[in-house]
Write a protein that holds these residues in place. Structure first.
Motif, PDB file in Angstrom:
ATOM      1  N   PRO A 150       0.833  -1.209   0.000  1.00 13.35           N
ATOM      2  CA  PRO A 150       0.000   0.000   0.000  1.00 13.35           C
ATOM      3  C   PRO A 150       0.863   1.252   0.000  1.00 13.35           C
ATOM      4  CG  PRO A 150      -0.013  -1.057   2.155  1.00 13.35           C
ATOM      5  CD  PRO A 150       0.700  -1.992   1.229  1.00 13.35           C
ATOM      6  N   LEU A 151       0.246   2.361  -0.345  1.00 11.58           N
ATOM      7  CA  LEU A 151       0.988   3.617  -0.470  1.00 11.58           C
ATOM      8  C   LEU A 151       1.628   4.021   0.849  1.00 11.58           C
ATOM      9  CD1 LEU A 151       1.821   6.138  -2.032  1.00 11.58           C
ATOM     10  CD2 LEU A 151      -0.434   7.110  -1.539  1.00 11.58           C
ATOM     11  N   SER A 152       0.950   3.795   1.965  1.00 12.00           N
ATOM     12  CA  SER A 152       1.499   4.196   3.256  1.00 12.00           C
ATOM     13  C   SER A 152       2.812   3.475   3.552  1.00 12.00           C
ATOM     14  CB  SER A 152       0.485   3.910   4.360  1.00 12.00           C
ATOM     15  OG  SER A 152       0.141   2.529   4.387  1.00 12.00           O
ATOM     16  N   GLU A 153       2.902   2.191   3.214  1.00 12.26           N
ATOM     17  CA  GLU A 153       4.136   1.451   3.466  1.00 12.26           C
ATOM     18  C   GLU A 153       5.242   1.869   2.505  1.00 12.26           C
ATOM     19  OE1 GLU A 153       3.729  -2.738   3.840  1.00 12.26           O
ATOM     20  OE2 GLU A 153       1.895  -2.638   5.026  1.00 12.26           O
ATOM     21  N   SER A 154       4.896   2.176   1.252  1.00 12.09           N
ATOM     22  CA  SER A 154       5.903   2.680   0.316  1.00 12.09           C
ATOM     23  C   SER A 154       6.458   4.018   0.784  1.00 12.09           C
ATOM     24  CB  SER A 154       5.299   2.820  -1.085  1.00 12.09           C
ATOM     25  OG  SER A 154       4.920   1.568  -1.613  1.00 12.09           O
ATOM     26  N   LEU A 155       5.576   4.880   1.301  1.00 15.28           N
ATOM     27  CA  LEU A 155       6.038   6.162   1.830  1.00 15.28           C
ATOM     28  C   LEU A 155       6.935   5.972   3.051  1.00 15.28           C
ATOM     29  CD1 LEU A 155       2.801   8.330   1.521  1.00 15.28           C
ATOM     30  CD2 LEU A 155       4.882   8.531   0.160  1.00 15.28           C
ATOM     31  N   ALA A 156       6.629   4.969   3.870  1.00 18.61           N
ATOM     32  CA  ALA A 156       7.476   4.704   5.038  1.00 18.61           C
ATOM     33  C   ALA A 156       8.860   4.246   4.618  1.00 18.61           C
ATOM     34  CB  ALA A 156       6.808   3.654   5.924  1.00 18.61           C
ATOM     35  N   ILE A 157       8.962   3.527   3.499  1.00 25.14           N
ATOM     36  CA  ILE A 157      10.265   3.046   3.023  1.00 25.14           C
ATOM     37  C   ILE A 157      11.120   4.211   2.542  1.00 25.14           C
ATOM     38  CG2 ILE A 157      11.405   1.679   1.224  1.00 25.14           C
ATOM     39  CD1 ILE A 157       9.101  -0.289   1.397  1.00 25.14           C
ATOM     40  N   VAL A 158      10.511   5.154   1.800  1.00 27.13           N
ATOM     41  CA  VAL A 158      11.291   6.231   1.185  1.00 27.13           C
ATOM     42  C   VAL A 158      11.299   7.508   2.023  1.00 27.13           C
ATOM     43  CG1 VAL A 158      10.891   5.367  -1.133  1.00 27.13           C
ATOM     44  CG2 VAL A 158       9.318   7.050  -0.175  1.00 27.13           C
ATOM     45  N   TRP A 159      10.692   7.489   3.210  1.00 28.44           N
ATOM     46  CA  TRP A 159      10.686   8.702   4.020  1.00 28.44           C
ATOM     47  C   TRP A 159      12.093   9.198   4.342  1.00 28.44           C
ATOM     48  CZ3 TRP A 159       7.512  12.419   4.567  1.00 28.44           C
ATOM     49  CH2 TRP A 159       7.625  13.327   5.625  1.00 28.44           C
ATOM     50  N   PRO A 160      13.058   8.328   4.680  1.00 30.70           N
ATOM     51  CA  PRO A 160      14.422   8.839   4.904  1.00 30.70           C
ATOM     52  C   PRO A 160      15.023   9.490   3.674  1.00 30.70           C
ATOM     53  CG  PRO A 160      14.177   6.643   5.844  1.00 30.70           C
ATOM     54  CD  PRO A 160      12.960   6.893   5.022  1.00 30.70           C
ATOM     55  N   GLN A 161      14.772   8.926   2.491  1.00 37.44           N
ATOM     56  CA  GLN A 161      15.307   9.522   1.266  1.00 37.44           C
ATOM     57  C   GLN A 161      14.674  10.889   0.992  1.00 37.44           C
ATOM     58  OE1 GLN A 161      14.660   6.364   1.658  1.00 37.44           O
ATOM     59  NE2 GLN A 161      16.470   5.263   0.957  1.00 37.44           N
ATOM     60  N   PHE A 162      13.361  10.986   1.194  1.00 33.32           N
ATOM     61  CA  PHE A 162      12.681  12.258   0.932  1.00 33.32           C
ATOM     62  C   PHE A 162      13.137  13.333   1.912  1.00 33.32           C
ATOM     63  CE2 PHE A 162       9.031  15.168   1.246  1.00 33.32           C
ATOM     64  CZ  PHE A 162       8.916  15.519  -0.088  1.00 33.32           C
ATOM     65  N   THR A 163      13.231  12.992   3.182  1.00 29.13           N
ATOM     66  CA  THR A 163      13.718  13.967   4.162  1.00 29.13           C
ATOM     67  C   THR A 163      15.185  14.326   3.912  1.00 29.13           C
ATOM     68  OG1 THR A 163      14.182  12.135   5.680  1.00 29.13           O
ATOM     69  CG2 THR A 163      12.092  13.288   5.952  1.00 29.13           C
ATOM     70  N   GLY A 164      15.957  13.375   3.358  1.00 28.19           N
ATOM     71  CA  GLY A 164      17.333  13.691   2.995  1.00 28.19           C
ATOM     72  C   GLY A 164      17.405  14.739   1.899  1.00 28.19           C
ATOM     73  N   LEU A 165      16.507  14.658   0.916  1.00 25.48           N
ATOM     74  CA  LEU A 165      16.468  15.672  -0.138  1.00 25.48           C
ATOM     75  C   LEU A 165      16.083  17.036   0.438  1.00 25.48           C
ATOM     76  CD1 LEU A 165      14.720  13.675  -3.021  1.00 25.48           C
ATOM     77  CD2 LEU A 165      17.110  14.383  -2.919  1.00 25.48           C
ATOM     78  N   ILE A 166      15.083  17.065   1.327  1.00 29.04           N
ATOM     79  CA  ILE A 166      14.669  18.327   1.941  1.00 29.04           C
ATOM     80  C   ILE A 166      15.811  18.912   2.769  1.00 29.04           C
ATOM     81  CG2 ILE A 166      13.048  19.412   3.516  1.00 29.04           C
ATOM     82  CD1 ILE A 166      11.790  18.602   0.896  1.00 29.04           C
ATOM     83  N   ALA A 167      16.501  18.047   3.515  1.00 30.41           N
ATOM     84  CA  ALA A 167      17.623  18.528   4.329  1.00 30.41           C
ATOM     85  C   ALA A 167      18.734  19.095   3.452  1.00 30.41           C
ATOM     86  CB  ALA A 167      18.158  17.390   5.198  1.00 30.41           C
ATOM     87  N   ALA A 168      18.998  18.463   2.310  1.00 27.94           N
ATOM     88  CA  ALA A 168      20.031  18.972   1.405  1.00 27.94           C
ATOM     89  C   ALA A 168      19.656  20.346   0.867  1.00 27.94           C
ATOM     90  CB  ALA A 168      20.244  17.987   0.254  1.00 27.94           C
ATOM     91  N   VAL A 169      18.372  20.554   0.562  1.00 33.13           N
ATOM     92  CA  VAL A 169      17.919  21.872   0.103  1.00 33.13           C
ATOM     93  C   VAL A 169      18.181  22.926   1.175  1.00 33.13           C
ATOM     94  CG1 VAL A 169      15.924  23.229  -0.613  1.00 33.13           C
ATOM     95  CG2 VAL A 169      16.177  20.892  -1.429  1.00 33.13           C
TER      96      VAL A 169
END
Length: 322
Positions: A285-304
């Motif tokens: 489900p989408l919620s579990e996919s988002l949980a998998i990539v949450w570190p990657q997404f927050t890493g992009l935001i942190a880099a910005v």
């Protein structure tokens, strides 16, 4: 050095953002970059459509395959975006600050009721808004072309997953826009700024994936017994994964794969339970996919945030002469 005036430090932010956005959207540079993205994306989309027309009745996520399917010699639509987004972002930001110095307009701008804070943030927001407009239009073209040519409407989860991918692409664009803005602050020459930004992009996208495994083995040498048995030492693998994720391209690719391929269950070592779930053909489900990539997404935001903060500090320390 310019003196501070009383009032809000964001005074003039709206005027700077509107003016820079109008310049971006009406410039010949933006037109060239837009056509480059549209034409290459259209070629990738055509190849994906040719490959999935026979599976529209069996694939529950056929619209997502528009982003992930590839036909030689072109890569997939998502992979092309990972290559083209840095080019567009660097093209919009490499001369944002040094261009004002070279045209001798910086002192005139700062003599108005506009603070350095508002000037730098306005230029960044205008570039990000221009990138957002391009990405949203491209997303609408892909969804519209799929709806017309496939004749199958997307499901709600497909729309949500593609929108999450759009947000990740915008965060990825913000990383390279922030880097280009930092280079434009540090280097007074626009050509030097562009070359440094492009060089860092090529290093992180092409060279770093080849260097990361060697560095990981130097930091954590694998056990001799594991090497002789043909396996992979988990400590070495952990270091390799950590080093690979220092590249924004890796963070974006992992996010795209997980969001656009619901069957993706892990971005690291695959365990037996995950293999069994994949063999059963049950997508996450989408919620579990988002949980998998949450570190990657927050890493992009942190880099910005890190890149913009570095550019902000450097810009505040510079002297502006009349």
């Amino acid at each position: 050095m310019s003196t501070r005036r009383e009032g809000s430090p964001w005074q003039g932010l709206g005027a700077v953002t509107a003016k820079e956005l109008a310049d971006h959207m009406g410039s010949a540079r933006m037109r060239i970059l837009e056509w480059l993205v549209v034409l290459t994306a259209a070629a990738a989309l055509y190849g994906a459509l040719e490959g999935i027309r026979q599976t529209t009745s069996t694939d529950p996520f056929v619209f997502l395959r528009l982003f992930t399917d590839a036909q030689a010699p072109l890569p997939s639509f998502a992979a092309l975006l990972g290559f083209l987004i840095p080019l567009v972002a660097i093209g919009l930001g490499f001369d944002a600050i040094n261009g004002e110095y070279n045209h001798r307009t910086m002192s005139r701008i700062l003599s108005q009721p506009i603070y350095r804070d508002a000037l730098l943030l306005g230029k960044f927001l205008a570039g990000l808004a221009a990138l957002a407009v391009c990405l949203v239009c491209l997303w609408l073209l892909v969804m519209g072309a799929g709806l017309i040519l496939l004749g199958v409407p997307p499901s709600g989860e497909e729309v949500l997953r593609s929108l999450a991918f759009l947000c990740a692409a915008l965060a990825y664009a913000g990383v390279w826009l922030g880097l280009a803005l930092l280079c434009s602050v540090v280097f007074r020459s626009a050509s030097t700024s562009a070359l440094v930004a492009l060089g860092l992009w090529l290093f992180t996208a092409l060279l770093w994936p080849m260097l990361a495994p060697a560095i990981a083995q130097a930091i954590a040498p694998p056990d001799l017994a594991t090497v002789l048995s043909g396996g992979m030492d988990m400590n070495t693998l952990a270091w390799q994964q950590a080093l690979m994720h220092a590249s924004p391209a890796t963070l974006f690719n992992d996010t795209a794969i997980t969001l656009l391929s619901p069957a993706t269950r892990s971005l690291g070592p695959v365990f037996l339970s995950q293999i069994q779930g994949a063999l059963l053909g049950a997508p996450l489900p989408l919620s579990e996919s988002l949980a998998i990539v949450w570190p990657q997404f927050t890493g992009l935001i942190a880099a910005v945030l890190v890149l913009f903060t570095a550019g902000y500090v450097c810009f505040q320390r510079q002297e502006v002469r009349t």
